[in-house]
Design an enzyme around this catalytic site. Structure first.
Site, mmCIF file in Angstrom:
data_model
loop_
_atom_site.group_PDB
_atom_site.id
_atom_site.type_symbol
_atom_site.label_atom_id
_atom_site.label_comp_id
_atom_site.label_asym_id
_atom_site.label_seq_id
_atom_site.Cartn_x
_atom_site.Cartn_y
_atom_site.Cartn_z
ATOM 1 N N PRO J 14 0.792 -1.227 0.000
ATOM 2 C CA PRO J 14 0.000 0.000 0.000
ATOM 3 C C PRO J 14 0.830 1.286 0.000
ATOM 4 O O PRO J 14 1.813 1.389 0.747
ATOM 5 C CB PRO J 14 -0.796 -0.112 1.306
ATOM 6 C CG PRO J 14 -0.916 -1.562 1.537
ATOM 7 C CD PRO J 14 0.349 -2.169 1.022
ATOM 8 N N ASN J 15 0.423 2.204 -0.825
ATOM 9 C CA ASN J 15 0.962 3.565 -0.889
ATOM 10 C C ASN J 15 2.306 3.656 -1.589
ATOM 11 O O ASN J 15 2.790 4.764 -1.820
ATOM 12 C CB ASN J 15 1.057 4.198 0.516
ATOM 13 C CG ASN J 15 -0.305 4.304 1.177
ATOM 14 O OD1 ASN J 15 -1.207 4.920 0.616
ATOM 15 N ND2 ASN J 15 -0.494 3.682 2.325
ATOM 16 N N ARG J 22 4.915 11.075 -2.371
ATOM 17 C CA ARG J 22 4.485 11.051 -0.985
ATOM 18 C C ARG J 22 5.648 11.314 -0.037
ATOM 19 O O ARG J 22 6.654 10.612 -0.103
ATOM 20 C CB ARG J 22 3.902 9.665 -0.717
ATOM 21 C CG ARG J 22 3.747 9.262 0.689
ATOM 22 C CD ARG J 22 3.572 7.752 0.738
ATOM 23 N NE ARG J 22 3.408 7.273 2.081
ATOM 24 C CZ ARG J 22 3.727 6.053 2.469
ATOM 25 N NH1 ARG J 22 4.240 5.191 1.625
ATOM 26 N NH2 ARG J 22 3.536 5.686 3.719
ATOM 27 N N TYR J 27 10.604 9.344 2.165
ATOM 28 C CA TYR J 27 10.769 8.200 1.267
ATOM 29 C C TYR J 27 11.643 8.495 0.041
ATOM 30 O O TYR J 27 11.828 7.623 -0.802
ATOM 31 C CB TYR J 27 9.396 7.717 0.783
ATOM 32 C CG TYR J 27 8.506 7.246 1.895
ATOM 33 C CD1 TYR J 27 8.713 5.997 2.490
ATOM 34 C CD2 TYR J 27 7.467 8.034 2.370
ATOM 35 C CE1 TYR J 27 7.902 5.556 3.518
ATOM 36 C CE2 TYR J 27 6.648 7.602 3.397
ATOM 37 C CZ TYR J 27 6.863 6.374 3.976
ATOM 38 O OH TYR J 27 6.064 5.945 4.992
ATOM 39 N N ASN J 78 8.100 -5.168 -0.091
ATOM 40 C CA ASN J 78 7.990 -3.978 0.740
ATOM 41 C C ASN J 78 6.517 -3.873 1.094
ATOM 42 O O ASN J 78 5.705 -3.421 0.290
ATOM 43 C CB ASN J 78 8.447 -2.732 -0.007
ATOM 44 C CG ASN J 78 8.312 -1.503 0.869
ATOM 45 O OD1 ASN J 78 7.554 -1.499 1.843
ATOM 46 N ND2 ASN J 78 9.034 -0.442 0.526
ATOM 47 N N ALA J 81 2.774 -0.205 5.263
ATOM 48 C CA ALA J 81 2.303 -0.247 6.648
ATOM 49 C C ALA J 81 1.644 -1.566 7.019
ATOM 50 O O ALA J 81 1.423 -1.828 8.203
ATOM 51 C CB ALA J 81 1.348 0.915 6.912
ATOM 52 N N GLU J 102 12.360 -8.733 3.227
ATOM 53 C CA GLU J 102 11.453 -7.609 3.452
ATOM 54 C C GLU J 102 12.262 -6.315 3.405
ATOM 55 O O GLU J 102 13.306 -6.214 4.047
ATOM 56 C CB GLU J 102 10.803 -7.790 4.831
ATOM 57 C CG GLU J 102 9.825 -6.689 5.200
ATOM 58 C CD GLU J 102 9.124 -6.952 6.549
ATOM 59 O OE1 GLU J 102 9.136 -8.118 7.028
ATOM 60 O OE2 GLU J 102 8.604 -5.993 7.126
ATOM 61 N N HIS J 104 12.256 -2.052 3.772
ATOM 62 C CA HIS J 104 11.619 -0.777 4.131
ATOM 63 C C HIS J 104 12.548 0.349 3.715
ATOM 64 O O HIS J 104 13.722 0.352 4.090
ATOM 65 C CB HIS J 104 11.327 -0.702 5.627
ATOM 66 C CG HIS J 104 10.256 -1.644 6.045
ATOM 67 N ND1 HIS J 104 8.929 -1.360 5.920
ATOM 68 C CD2 HIS J 104 10.330 -2.909 6.540
ATOM 69 C CE1 HIS J 104 8.208 -2.386 6.346
ATOM 70 N NE2 HIS J 104 9.036 -3.344 6.716
ATOM 71 N N ARG J 111 10.923 6.331 13.482
ATOM 72 C CA ARG J 111 9.665 7.045 13.235
ATOM 73 C C ARG J 111 8.659 6.791 14.365
ATOM 74 O O ARG J 111 9.056 6.681 15.509
ATOM 75 C CB ARG J 111 9.130 6.645 11.856
ATOM 76 C CG ARG J 111 10.156 6.984 10.732
ATOM 77 C CD ARG J 111 9.705 6.509 9.369
ATOM 78 N NE ARG J 111 8.490 7.224 8.958
ATOM 79 C CZ ARG J 111 7.696 6.818 7.980
ATOM 80 N NH1 ARG J 111 8.002 5.703 7.308
ATOM 81 N NH2 ARG J 111 6.621 7.502 7.666
#
Lengths: 154, 154, 154, 154, 154, 154, 154, 154, 154, 154, 154, 154
Positions: J14-15, J22, J27, J78, J81, J102, J104, J111
């Site tokens: 997502p995103n 964004r 990012y 990835n 969230a 995985e 990120h 964060r």
């Protein structure tokens, strides 16, 4: 004339009657009977008398603890899983004026999370954990020596 | 013609048989027997009959609670340390249709952290805590007055 | 020649002797006796024998579990509120080599927070929760089928 | 010559001025005024004098507690919801050398989770919880008897 | 004339399409197709009709639940891991007026900690956990009997 | 003949007297006086009367809430940081029979962790959070419309 | 020449398509369609255009949010239960450069514990909670006024 | 010909160099030197050789543990307060292939809350806690007997 | 011509009016009056003027803080137990643009668990804890030196 | 004859379609398309084929994972969230027999608190965190080398 | 004849050797050398001798504390981040019979969550936090005055 | 003329000197020496110089980090179990102005609960976890490319 022999009491809690049958990978293959023979031999060697009791019942264990001062000068208790929640047994142990050693055959810290909470521990004298059935013998030695030192001190 | 006298039941849990002997700094020097005499006198004064039971065994306490409605119109219980974990005793208390007052002799909030959890409390009518053996008498008065008001209301 | 019938044991814990009387809104109006009759009929239908035991006492329940392998090939247990804290009963269940199904009549997840902790659950085979007294019958069927499959597999 | 009568002080905290109006299902239909009359009658019966104060303000309550030793030999306090967070009021109670009984009209353990935290409780003598307005009377009796015993002891 | 047959719906959630392939040590070697055949046979035996749906998508599952009352009188749901966090699916289940049985093939209490949180459970009728694919059949029987009793009651 | 105008009360808690001066980056540059003028204008537009009170004192706020039913049919409260711990103010709000809207100027969820606990929220009708001083106006509109609908309903 | 009308977008999440049918005691009896008509009327009054979208699917909601800047200058979102765990939806909201108001019809603080966690809240502009379907209208007014002020400021 | 004597190593952690000086009410009045003499005598009696090391430095203790297999067949460690947080020392103990007994002189469960967390415990063989300096001797006996049994078993 | 003297303000919170009387074992035997004399002397020595205020009331303390900038260039506050929960007082301190030193006479970390939470601390400049009444003098020196450096810097 | 080229699959959650638009401060400014070109170039260099998929939908991501073994020998994911709560995606990853890395882009540990919970992490092979878009390339290299070693080992 | 000058010891822990270089926004631009000069000057003024030690090593710090009574009558310690987890250093401080003041240059309560846990604090005399390098001087003054008063009292 | 070669530093923490010997099932069979050769080869390929350091001592590791800027432009650190509690090492890493990559050979998320807390992670640039000894090489590549881009950007 000989001094009277020291008397010690060993109390086992729930499920310890199954010792040797139950999960031998965790608790060893020795039965409770065999452990008691080993303890009796050790007591003999240390010049003590040792008596034994086992119950699966919290209420009876509390009464065994209440009755302990009449039977013994020191107490060894393996409370089984009651160690993790029985505040009633804790209060019983706190109420009697005896040195107490708590024994656990397996290393409770290396098992499930709930076994890390030891609610009796704050009111006992000391603990022997994870040293197998030998742990009872060590507890017996500890109590015997403690009582010797105490008497020599008086 | 006289009305039959009200009957009340006082149940004491684990280790309260040691009252007067066990940690008198915490629980006072009065024995359970003496407390019961004091309660009987108070009951007499209030025109009630009071009966007593004590057990160190959760199972027996549950059965005493189950049997309470046949013996009494109101129940006083000092659950000892079962107050802190016995959800079974809680369910027994919730199952019987009687007013119940929970009594603790010492101020459980001024002692160990674990004594602040009172698992029976949500299902009892009320609690008297930390007022010593006198707490039983207060509970008796509370129940006697409650029953009077209830009957006068009918 | 007929195969011997399978034997199953149903153990009920604290306060289940009050079934039908206690909080019928939560537990239903059927008594334990009626539930047992229903179970016996279901067992008959499934070609099993079922025996029953109930106790309000943790210690006796532990001993009932210890004795279960001698009486049955499968165990159904409704531990009542002991489900939420009795690590001793958990150890007993872990110690015996039997398939076990834990039954709760009411949906424990829809009630008080403390009922969401199920300390026996990690050592049982499975659970049937919230399906009323019928849950016992389902557990019986589950065990009967499980034992059939196991034997057919051998 | 008569001994001077014992003086007791009853302090009520936030929202108790609304007693009888506010959530009568929880707190009963009796007003604070009526409760005080009941307490005065009980005091009369016990040979005590009782005075009263109420405030919705933590600061004033602290000052009432500070001033209590000058007005009374014993203190009854219903702190309302300050019971659950006012560490300042707790310090005030700990600072004065008086026996204190904390009263809650409703059973705080049977209500919202936050009401189970009682931050004053560790510094009071005892608590009477969930016994309705009658709880004040019981607290009065407890204090009166305590003071009698104390004086007879001296 | 025959009564129309009862209709039941079985919804499977994420990853259950892999049944039989995925971690057979945990979930068994039977495929979802085989389970459905077993369920269809059981439904036949119980005089019900059963339909099936599976989705890996929370949104589609919500819509399957929304549509369930139009298709069935009872719902069996195996939510997969959504059981542990999908409050949206919970709200969907709470919104429809159908008896619901939640099924888990494996014993979620004997696995990772996070699987002990069952967020749908408070809004379902009951749960069958850890009894393998047979759990679906038991759930079917439970629903069928429940609907029979309900109708006989009317 | 005209209906009497609806009366609403706006209560502001600790530190809101500093509005416009205190952390304008968080709370905006508008003073409380200016906000009140804006609210009065909105009230005029909605055909309501609005009155205002502010206090930095929990006790006075409790009394303002107690007095609210005599002054108004609806209540808007910005409790400031009392929102996060004042169970006494919560009890006051629960005690009065008025619709209440809680307003927070800033988005409390986007600030320190402690601001996420809103202890009054369970007893108010609704909340407007993070919409600046405009939030008061929205709350006023909400209450005005709510009261209209309620009256039209009667 | 007229300025182009402001465009606002209202997004509803899981289960809100059932509005009016689902638990009317909690969410009211008004359908989503009726709410939208009310919103359209309010928009008309405020000189805005409002468009609507609803989905039960987190993924589609994320894409609706991604697409929002192309369709609107402000966003109203009722995320349903996704409010309590969808960090993906949170990231979507944080990614778009639009003022956002989160609406909850019911007072989430007065319901189950899990509804007190609002994971989107830290990234929205503000929230309107517990004010019923009227909450959408208030959010619309808030956004309309915010956009007016913003433009007048530029 | 004699078998070579068994070698055991005793490692003491931070602050144990102060034994006998530091808080004798907690740790006893015996110095580390005296304890070592007692241990050497016990070792003599058991037909073992015992060597000793102490450091206040976690890094050095890790290296002592790394070097232990070259010096001994069994390890006794009193980690002092490192027991409560040193995951590095835990990893060192897990890395060496030796039986390890962890000793604590005082009953850590009867002291501050932080001492109840024992981070090394899951990787040691067993623990002796609260039995004073005698605990080292018991640990020595436990290891000596364990090694005997192990060798006899081979 | 002399520079005007620096003005500092010392605010004491709940129960500090009892200083010297209340628990002298914890807080010392010096009264608040005596501490103020000591502070006045120190201020004299440092060329400052110091003024004093005490209140048992959170609301008044908030207003004292609001008024501080008009009376002083630096603020010393001993918030008493409000330190542990008064987020309102915290917001007041955050709202005023003054250097603030928080003083605690006793070592709050060596007392009850609840005293370890210091909710004002994140918004003050610094803290002096456990150094007795002398802590006020140190805070005064710290502020005086800070203001000197600040002015010399400008 | 050449060996067939290794196939790897990169799945973005997502995103991540908004990458580059964004929050570029968090990012980076590189779009997903650009990252894919970079990955394709790296794959070319490593003699692999890489394919790509992105979805904002948990259900589609689960199906992409289910289908991965048919498309690739290794998987880079990835999860956006979903990493913080999607136990369904975790189960999908655990169900497929592929090495998984995985990724990120940002350092999730630097964060918000909720980003420290990584629920997929226990079932992946490894993680690359906080190394920007370059993290994908590193994951690709890790998988390519892992597969080489695995094949050379066979 | 002059009394011998009082000796004080200042111990700095990990990373304080970087003072003035490391994060000057947090810790100030003054180097440790400069702070020591300032302290020496203050000591001179107070008629004390001050010596200094710094180490980045927990083990060395423990030994510095052990050795402190031989070098000084009072101890100032800035433990750096060891303040947050070093129970070994805590035990060392508890073991020596010296007044100890713990200093933190920055306001640890205004930084990361983990800095709010101060594990040494319960065993020190007092703390000076957040007052910059000046905090050391204040601690020196506090100790010097404490020792004066102590000696005058003898 | 050639640019000087980039220098990178690799620091290994407690127990990594045992690599290849210690729990090879978890950490692999490659020794630290072998890993370093692999890293040197990779560095050569990337046109960097790499130097190495290992210590079992937190204090030495802190000093290695302090000295890193003088030896290198980028830092790779495998902190071993210090990753889970060493706030001192964290402060050291935060104090130096270098890009840092934290490496863990095993997947710490798939092991004991305590390994999920990574206290250094918030202050490093990125992490490579669970990719075996290859993780160091990936970290080297990441740093080399990062430094290249940084320089090309300047």
């Amino acid at each position: 004339m000989n001094a009277p022999r020291r008397r010690l009491l060993v109390i086992d809690g729930p499920n310890l009657d199954l010792l040797g049958e139950r999960e031998p990978g965790v608790y060893g293959a020795e039965t409770l009977e065999a452990v008691r023979l080993r303890l009796a031999a050790a007591a003999e060697r240390l010049g003590c008398e040792v008596s034994f009791a086992q119950s699966n019942d919290e209420g009876q264990l509390i009464e065994l603890v209440h009755g302990a001062p009449a039977r013994a000068e020191g107490l060894i208790i393996n409370p089984g899983a009651l160690a993790h929640y029985s505040y009633s047994l804790r209060d019983a142990l706190a109420a009697v004026d005896l040195p107490v050693v708590e024994v656990h055959i397996s290393n409770v810290f290396a098992r499930e999370e709930f076994r890390r909470q030891l609610v009796l521990a704050p009111v006992v004298s000391g603990l022997v954990i994870g040293l197998g059935a030998e742990g009872y013998v060590l507890a017996l030695e500890a109590l015997a020596r403690h009582l010797s030192r105490r008497d020599q001190g008086s």
